[in-house]
Design a protein around this motif. Structure first.
Motif, PDB file in Angstrom:
ATOM      1  N   ASP A 167       0.879  -1.164   0.000  1.00 36.35           N
ATOM      2  CA  ASP A 167       0.000   0.000   0.000  1.00 36.35           C
ATOM      3  C   ASP A 167       0.922   1.221   0.000  1.00 36.35           C
ATOM      4  O   ASP A 167       1.624   1.481   0.979  1.00 36.35           O
ATOM      5  CB  ASP A 167      -0.882  -0.037   1.250  1.00 36.35           C
ATOM      6  CG  ASP A 167      -1.933   1.053   1.283  1.00 36.35           C
ATOM      7  OD1 ASP A 167      -1.703   2.145   0.724  1.00 36.35           O
ATOM      8  OD2 ASP A 167      -2.979   0.819   1.912  1.00 36.35           O
ATOM      9  N   TRP A 168       0.956   1.926  -1.134  1.00 32.29           N
ATOM     10  CA  TRP A 168       1.837   3.089  -1.328  1.00 32.29           C
ATOM     11  C   TRP A 168       1.032   4.365  -1.184  1.00 32.29           C
ATOM     12  O   TRP A 168      -0.031   4.506  -1.782  1.00 32.29           O
ATOM     13  CB  TRP A 168       2.445   2.999  -2.729  1.00 32.29           C
ATOM     14  CG  TRP A 168       3.216   4.188  -3.197  1.00 32.29           C
ATOM     15  CD1 TRP A 168       4.507   4.502  -2.908  1.00 32.29           C
ATOM     16  CD2 TRP A 168       2.769   5.212  -4.098  1.00 32.29           C
ATOM     17  NE1 TRP A 168       4.885   5.656  -3.554  1.00 32.29           N
ATOM     18  CE2 TRP A 168       3.830   6.116  -4.296  1.00 32.29           C
ATOM     19  CE3 TRP A 168       1.554   5.458  -4.748  1.00 32.29           C
ATOM     20  CZ2 TRP A 168       3.726   7.231  -5.115  1.00 32.29           C
ATOM     21  CZ3 TRP A 168       1.444   6.574  -5.564  1.00 32.29           C
ATOM     22  CH2 TRP A 168       2.528   7.446  -5.747  1.00 32.29           C
ATOM     23  N   ASP A 174       0.642  18.999  -4.115  1.00 35.25           N
ATOM     24  CA  ASP A 174      -0.261  19.074  -5.270  1.00 35.25           C
ATOM     25  C   ASP A 174      -1.387  18.045  -5.207  1.00 35.25           C
ATOM     26  O   ASP A 174      -2.153  17.914  -6.161  1.00 35.25           O
ATOM     27  CB  ASP A 174       0.529  18.878  -6.577  1.00 35.25           C
ATOM     28  CG  ASP A 174       1.493  20.023  -6.831  1.00 35.25           C
ATOM     29  OD1 ASP A 174       1.283  21.126  -6.267  1.00 35.25           O
ATOM     30  OD2 ASP A 174       2.468  19.810  -7.569  1.00 35.25           O
ATOM     31  N   GLY A 175      -1.459  17.309  -4.113  1.00 31.17           N
ATOM     32  CA  GLY A 175      -2.509  16.299  -3.951  1.00 31.17           C
ATOM     33  C   GLY A 175      -1.916  14.946  -3.600  1.00 31.17           C
ATOM     34  O   GLY A 175      -0.909  14.534  -4.163  1.00 31.17           O
ATOM     35  N   HIS A 176      -2.529  14.309  -2.648  1.00 29.79           N
ATOM     36  CA  HIS A 176      -2.064  12.994  -2.211  1.00 29.79           C
ATOM     37  C   HIS A 176      -2.560  11.926  -3.177  1.00 29.79           C
ATOM     38  O   HIS A 176      -3.626  12.053  -3.783  1.00 29.79           O
ATOM     39  CB  HIS A 176      -2.572  12.691  -0.800  1.00 29.79           C
ATOM     40  CG  HIS A 176      -2.249  13.758   0.197  1.00 29.79           C
ATOM     41  ND1 HIS A 176      -1.074  14.490   0.190  1.00 29.79           N
ATOM     42  CD2 HIS A 176      -2.960  14.238   1.242  1.00 29.79           C
ATOM     43  CE1 HIS A 176      -1.068  15.352   1.186  1.00 29.79           C
ATOM     44  NE2 HIS A 176      -2.212  15.228   1.841  1.00 29.79           N
ATOM     45  N   ARG A 177      -1.755  10.861  -3.308  1.00 28.81           N
ATOM     46  CA  ARG A 177      -2.146   9.727  -4.150  1.00 28.81           C
ATOM     47  C   ARG A 177      -1.829   8.440  -3.400  1.00 28.81           C
ATOM     48  O   ARG A 177      -0.920   8.391  -2.580  1.00 28.81           O
ATOM     49  CB  ARG A 177      -1.379   9.743  -5.477  1.00 28.81           C
ATOM     50  CG  ARG A 177      -1.668  10.978  -6.302  1.00 28.81           C
ATOM     51  CD  ARG A 177      -0.868  11.007  -7.579  1.00 28.81           C
ATOM     52  NE  ARG A 177       0.556  10.878  -7.290  1.00 28.81           N
ATOM     53  CZ  ARG A 177       1.460  10.454  -8.176  1.00 28.81           C
ATOM     54  NH1 ARG A 177       1.099  10.108  -9.387  1.00 28.81           N
ATOM     55  NH2 ARG A 177       2.726  10.377  -7.861  1.00 28.81           N
ATOM     56  N   ARG A 178      -2.587   7.408  -3.756  1.00 29.75           N
ATOM     57  CA  ARG A 178      -2.397   6.116  -3.102  1.00 29.75           C
ATOM     58  C   ARG A 178      -2.636   5.016  -4.123  1.00 29.75           C
ATOM     59  O   ARG A 178      -3.518   5.125  -4.978  1.00 29.75           O
ATOM     60  CB  ARG A 178      -3.383   5.998  -1.944  1.00 29.75           C
ATOM     61  CG  ARG A 178      -3.242   4.753  -1.124  1.00 29.75           C
ATOM     62  CD  ARG A 178      -4.198   4.807   0.059  1.00 29.75           C
ATOM     63  NE  ARG A 178      -4.262   3.525   0.719  1.00 29.75           N
ATOM     64  CZ  ARG A 178      -5.251   3.147   1.506  1.00 29.75           C
ATOM     65  NH1 ARG A 178      -6.271   3.973   1.749  1.00 29.75           N
ATOM     66  NH2 ARG A 178      -5.241   1.966   2.062  1.00 29.75           N
ATOM     67  N   TRP A 188      -5.118   2.349  -8.485  1.00 33.58           N
ATOM     68  CA  TRP A 188      -5.193   3.575  -7.703  1.00 33.58           C
ATOM     69  C   TRP A 188      -6.368   3.453  -6.728  1.00 33.58           C
ATOM     70  O   TRP A 188      -7.399   2.911  -7.088  1.00 33.58           O
ATOM     71  CB  TRP A 188      -5.414   4.784  -8.612  1.00 33.58           C
ATOM     72  CG  TRP A 188      -4.303   5.052  -9.571  1.00 33.58           C
ATOM     73  CD1 TRP A 188      -4.319   4.837 -10.919  1.00 33.58           C
ATOM     74  CD2 TRP A 188      -3.023   5.613  -9.282  1.00 33.58           C
ATOM     75  NE1 TRP A 188      -3.115   5.216 -11.487  1.00 33.58           N
ATOM     76  CE2 TRP A 188      -2.292   5.699 -10.495  1.00 33.58           C
ATOM     77  CE3 TRP A 188      -2.403   6.036  -8.111  1.00 33.58           C
ATOM     78  CZ2 TRP A 188      -1.002   6.191 -10.561  1.00 33.58           C
ATOM     79  CZ3 TRP A 188      -1.099   6.521  -8.183  1.00 33.58           C
ATOM     80  CH2 TRP A 188      -0.417   6.605  -9.389  1.00 33.58           C
ATOM     81  N   VAL A 189      -6.197   3.973  -5.521  1.00 24.99           N
ATOM     82  CA  VAL A 189      -7.296   3.998  -4.549  1.00 24.99           C
ATOM     83  C   VAL A 189      -7.324   5.386  -3.901  1.00 24.99           C
ATOM     84  O   VAL A 189      -6.356   6.149  -3.978  1.00 24.99           O
ATOM     85  CB  VAL A 189      -7.158   2.897  -3.465  1.00 24.99           C
ATOM     86  CG1 VAL A 189      -7.260   1.514  -4.072  1.00 24.99           C
ATOM     87  CG2 VAL A 189      -5.865   3.064  -2.679  1.00 24.99           C
ATOM     88  N   GLN A 190      -8.432   5.702  -3.289  1.00 27.52           N
ATOM     89  CA  GLN A 190      -8.574   6.982  -2.602  1.00 27.52           C
ATOM     90  C   GLN A 190      -7.593   7.036  -1.433  1.00 27.52           C
ATOM     91  O   GLN A 190      -7.534   6.110  -0.629  1.00 27.52           O
ATOM     92  CB  GLN A 190     -10.019   7.147  -2.104  1.00 27.52           C
ATOM     93  CG  GLN A 190     -10.270   8.395  -1.308  1.00 27.52           C
ATOM     94  CD  GLN A 190     -10.115   9.657  -2.132  1.00 27.52           C
ATOM     95  OE1 GLN A 190     -10.322   9.658  -3.343  1.00 27.52           O
ATOM     96  NE2 GLN A 190      -9.726  10.737  -1.481  1.00 27.52           N
ATOM     97  N   PRO A 191      -6.814   8.131  -1.336  1.00 29.81           N
ATOM     98  CA  PRO A 191      -5.872   8.254  -0.199  1.00 29.81           C
ATOM     99  C   PRO A 191      -6.599   8.272   1.146  1.00 29.81           C
ATOM    100  O   PRO A 191      -7.734   8.620   1.242  1.00 29.81           O
ATOM    101  CB  PRO A 191      -5.156   9.574  -0.440  1.00 29.81           C
ATOM    102  CG  PRO A 191      -5.391   9.928  -1.865  1.00 29.81           C
ATOM    103  CD  PRO A 191      -6.685   9.254  -2.260  1.00 29.81           C
TER     104      PRO A 191
END
Length: 191
Positions: A167-168, A174-178, A188-191
């Protein structure tokens, strides 16, 4: 500021590159992750040192004293989580792992052969198990280490952490990413 990675493939390649770097770079923050295991009905966590990384096998190796509490925990419940944070990257990794311990086989013996003459060998030669109460205070001089036997393996063991999921999390202005990387693939999943 470095260009942000845009694809799941680039993210996965970069995180494995960082894992490989941390084995040789003692200053890399991922070299000393927190390993959480299960102790009965509660979680238990401690800092460990990553000694080897195998991206093809998706495996991380940790050295330990076979008498340590984490060894008893993983023998009862072989699941854990390794958590790593890098402020420089702004990345957190949570690696869900299956844990196995090698205390006497080739995996442990061959690795012991590489460290047995180093100062690190003393970590595995103590007559007392980790966590044993000692009579001296923290400020008193420590008892002398036992005589060094370059052949004996004593309490050295290897923990093999096979990664089931990564899980990264990228924390960025500029916005979180996960993203998740597991048997279902990369997504991709919601942070």
């Amino acid at each position: 500021m470095a260009e942000r990675l845009q694809t799941l493939g680039a993210v996965e390649a970069a995180l494995w590159q960082q894992l490989l770097l941390c084995v040789d770079d003692k200053a890399h923050p991922w070299r000393t992750p927190v390993l959480a295991t299960i102790d009965g009905e509660r979680a238990d966590a401690r800092t460990v040192v990553l000694r080897e990384v195998d991206p093809r096998q998706r495996e991380l190796l940790i050295y330990t004293d076979e008498r340590a509490g984490k060894v008893h925990q993983l023998l009862r419940s072989p699941h854990g989580t390794l958590v790593m944070w890098s402020q420089a990257l702004g990345w957190q990794l949570r690696c869900r792992v299956r844990l196995a311990i090698e205390m006497s086989g080739l995996s442990a013996s061959s690795r012991w052969a590489t460290i047995r003459l180093s100062p690190a060998a003393q970590d595995y030669l103590s007559p007392l198990p980790p966590g044993t109460t000692v009579a001296t205070s923290a400020t008193a001089a420590a008892p002398p280490p036992p005589p060094h036997d370059p052949v004996a393996r004593d309490y050295f063991a290897v923990i093999e952490a096979a990664i089931d999921a990564i899980d990264w999390l990228d924390l960025h202005p500029d916005g979180h990413r996960r993203a998740i990387f597991d048997a279902r693939g990369a997504r991709w999943v919601q942070p």
